[in-house]
Enzyme design. Structure first.
Site, PDB file in Angstrom:
ATOM      1  N   ARG A   1      -3.515   7.696  -0.273  1.00 15.08           N
ATOM      2  CA  ARG A   1      -4.378   7.008   0.703  1.00 15.08           C
ATOM      3  C   ARG A   1      -4.283   7.693   2.061  1.00 15.08           C
ATOM      4  O   ARG A   1      -3.203   8.085   2.496  1.00 15.08           O
ATOM      5  CB  ARG A   1      -4.011   5.528   0.816  1.00 15.08           C
ATOM      6  CG  ARG A   1      -2.755   5.273   1.607  1.00 15.08           C
ATOM      7  CD  ARG A   1      -2.721   3.878   2.196  1.00 15.08           C
ATOM      8  NE  ARG A   1      -1.385   3.620   2.700  1.00 15.08           N
ATOM      9  CZ  ARG A   1      -1.103   2.697   3.594  1.00 15.08           C
ATOM     10  NH1 ARG A   1      -2.019   1.912   4.072  1.00 15.08           N
ATOM     11  NH2 ARG A   1       0.130   2.546   4.011  1.00 15.08           N
TER      12      ARG A   1
ATOM     13  N   ALA B   1       1.934  -3.039   6.506  1.00 13.96           N
ATOM     14  CA  ALA B   1       1.194  -3.961   7.376  1.00 13.96           C
ATOM     15  C   ALA B   1       1.972  -5.246   7.659  1.00 13.96           C
ATOM     16  O   ALA B   1       1.739  -5.893   8.693  1.00 13.96           O
ATOM     17  CB  ALA B   1      -0.155  -4.286   6.747  1.00 13.96           C
TER      18      ALA B   1
ATOM     19  N   ARG C   1      -1.970   4.401  17.398  1.00 13.90           N
ATOM     20  CA  ARG C   1      -3.036   3.874  16.545  1.00 13.90           C
ATOM     21  C   ARG C   1      -3.577   2.545  17.118  1.00 13.90           C
ATOM     22  O   ARG C   1      -3.412   2.264  18.298  1.00 13.90           O
ATOM     23  CB  ARG C   1      -2.506   3.736  15.108  1.00 13.90           C
ATOM     24  CG  ARG C   1      -2.048   5.094  14.550  1.00 13.90           C
ATOM     25  CD  ARG C   1      -1.557   4.980  13.126  1.00 13.90           C
ATOM     26  NE  ARG C   1      -2.604   4.538  12.217  1.00 13.90           N
ATOM     27  CZ  ARG C   1      -2.381   4.089  10.973  1.00 13.90           C
ATOM     28  NH1 ARG C   1      -1.140   4.036  10.509  1.00 13.90           N
ATOM     29  NH2 ARG C   1      -3.383   3.720  10.208  1.00 13.90           N
TER      30      ARG C   1
ATOM     31  N   ASN D   1       0.800  -1.232   0.000  1.00 19.03           N
ATOM     32  CA  ASN D   1       0.000   0.000   0.000  1.00 19.03           C
ATOM     33  C   ASN D   1       0.832   1.282   0.000  1.00 19.03           C
ATOM     34  O   ASN D   1       0.278   2.370  -0.154  1.00 19.03           O
ATOM     35  CB  ASN D   1      -1.012   0.012   1.162  1.00 19.03           C
ATOM     36  CG  ASN D   1      -1.962  -1.164   1.096  1.00 19.03           C
ATOM     37  OD1 ASN D   1      -2.646  -1.336   0.083  1.00 19.03           O
ATOM     38  ND2 ASN D   1      -1.983  -1.990   2.116  1.00 19.03           N
TER      39      ASN D   1
ATOM     40  N   HIS E   1       8.349   4.071  10.081  1.00 18.13           N
ATOM     41  CA  HIS E   1       6.899   4.204   9.885  1.00 18.13           C
ATOM     42  C   HIS E   1       6.570   5.677   9.762  1.00 18.13           C
ATOM     43  O   HIS E   1       7.004   6.479  10.604  1.00 18.13           O
ATOM     44  CB  HIS E   1       6.115   3.581  11.042  1.00 18.13           C
ATOM     45  CG  HIS E   1       6.404   2.123  11.178  1.00 18.13           C
ATOM     46  ND1 HIS E   1       5.927   1.197  10.296  1.00 18.13           N
ATOM     47  CD2 HIS E   1       7.199   1.457  12.042  1.00 18.13           C
ATOM     48  CE1 HIS E   1       6.397   0.014  10.615  1.00 18.13           C
ATOM     49  NE2 HIS E   1       7.171   0.141  11.683  1.00 18.13           N
TER      50      HIS E   1
END
Ligand code: DQA
Length: 146
Positions: free
Chosen positions: A18, A76, A106, A11, A99
């Site tokens: 996104r 992920a 989160r 992603n 990250h």
């Protein structure tokens, strides 16, 4: 020229598109530009991204012979992949985990990282600056080694 691999997982090809409220508006091309600029003399970067775990494992294997460090944002797979951890254990030069977001603020499933068990440093929540810090650190560690 020593090469640092900037390795991105699933992603992250959509970085800048996104969930920009979490990951910002900058893209992987921006990451590449910033990382290249952050390199010390004699170092260069190669940026790769894949949505496929096995491809990332293969690239880490190849990197054993061709690179002096890895800055990895495994996306992920950070939270799930023993295979990527094992590949990194078979990689000797410095590894810095990056990250973009502050994963510890989160969901709970983002709080555990397999990569951290191998990483020489971990950066989270610095946006794209995290990649820059990772490159600087790898240049430093790779230079200390001579
Ligand atoms: C991420 C955080 C991961 O939890 C997430 O799955 C990502 C991106 C980050 O850069 O903040 O894809 O690694």
């Amino acid at each position: 020229m020593k090469t640092i691999l900037v390795l991105n997982g699933p992603n992250l090809n959509l970085l800048g598109k996104r969930q920009p409220h979490i990951y910002g508006h900058e893209t992987l091309e921006d990451v590449e530009r910033l990382c290249s600029a952050a390199c010390a003399d004699g170092f260069g970067v190669r940026l790769l991204q894949s949505n496929h775990e096995g491809q990332i494992v293969d690239w880490i294997h190849e990197a054993r012979e061709t690179t002096c460090g890895i800055a990895i944002n495994a996306g992920a797979f950070t939270h799930t992949s023993v295979a990527i951890l094992d590949a990194l254990h078979a990689y000797e030069p410095p590894v810095i985990e990056v990250h973009v977001s502050q994963v510890h603020r989160r969901e709970a499933f983002r709080h555990h990282s397999y990569i951290s068990q191998r990483a020489d440093g971990v950066i989270a929540g610095f946006g794209l600056e995290g990649y820059v810090a990772a490159i600087r650190r790898i240049c430093q560690l790779a230079s200390d080694k001579g």
